[in-house]
Write an enzyme that holds these catalytic residues in place. Structure first.
Site, PDB file in Angstrom:
ATOM      1  N   CYS A 104       0.865  -1.173   0.000  1.00  0.00           N
ATOM      2  CA  CYS A 104       0.000   0.000   0.000  1.00  0.00           C
ATOM      3  C   CYS A 104       0.907   1.229   0.000  1.00  0.00           C
ATOM      4  CB  CYS A 104      -1.012  -0.002   1.134  1.00  0.00           C
ATOM      5  SG  CYS A 104      -0.360   0.195   2.786  1.00  0.00           S
ATOM      6  N   CYS A 136      -4.954   0.983  -3.641  1.00  0.00           N
ATOM      7  CA  CYS A 136      -4.445   2.351  -3.612  1.00  0.00           C
ATOM      8  C   CYS A 136      -3.837   2.776  -4.938  1.00  0.00           C
ATOM      9  CB  CYS A 136      -3.435   2.500  -2.478  1.00  0.00           C
ATOM     10  SG  CYS A 136      -2.186   1.223  -2.482  1.00  0.00           S
ATOM     11  N   CYS A 182       3.020  -2.067  -9.126  1.00  0.00           N
ATOM     12  CA  CYS A 182       4.161  -2.918  -8.788  1.00  0.00           C
ATOM     13  C   CYS A 182       4.922  -3.199 -10.075  1.00  0.00           C
ATOM     14  CB  CYS A 182       3.681  -4.262  -8.248  1.00  0.00           C
ATOM     15  SG  CYS A 182       3.300  -4.284  -6.519  1.00  0.00           S
TER      16      CYS A 182
END
Length: 137
Positions: free
Chosen positions: A11, A85, A89
């Site tokens: 997050c 959120c 990645c």
């Protein structure tokens, strides 16, 4: 997936949702799963309301420290779970990516964090059934 699956929770601040998810997975799966958590912009400390909410269920995350998301953390994980959120990645072939839509506990009191904590527990329990079910001996 490796013999012992590894999960990375991500997050933004690594101070609430990802810390609670990592703690639940460690608590519920024990040593059957390797657990990591990180944030794209880590906070200075874990959210006090998250610490209190987890303490209410007997899990102490007060010593945890928010960590920065690294490419290596993603490479070393079988499953990468972002916590609703919008984090991106790094993407590597063979990894599984999930996005859990969860309310952000930042700035909320413990009463508002409890339902988030409980929702995370259910999601973690479902994840465990899938990636590291208990085996009969």
């Amino acid at each position: 997936m490796s013999e012992k699956p590894s999960v990375l929770f991500v997050c933004v601040h690594n101070a609430g949702r990802s810390q609670m998810a990592a703690a639940w997975l460690t608590h519920l799966a024990g040593d059957r799963v390797e657990v990591r958590s990180a944030g794209s912009n880590p906070g200075d400390a874990v959210n006090p309301a998250a610490v209190e909410a987890m303490a209410e269920v007997g899990i102490d995350i007060s010593a945890e420290i928010p960590k920065i998301l690294t490419v290596d953390a993603v490479k070393e994980s079988d499953v990468c779970i972002t916590m609703g959120c919008g984090d991106t990645c790094p993407v590597f072939p063979g990894k599984r990516y999930l996005d859990w839509k969860l309310e952000d506990p930042a700035g909320q009191d413990v009463a508002a964090v409890r339902p988030i904590r409980d929702e995370i527990k259910v999601m973690v329990e479902d994840l465990i059934k899938e990636i590291a079910p208990e085996t009969s001996k």
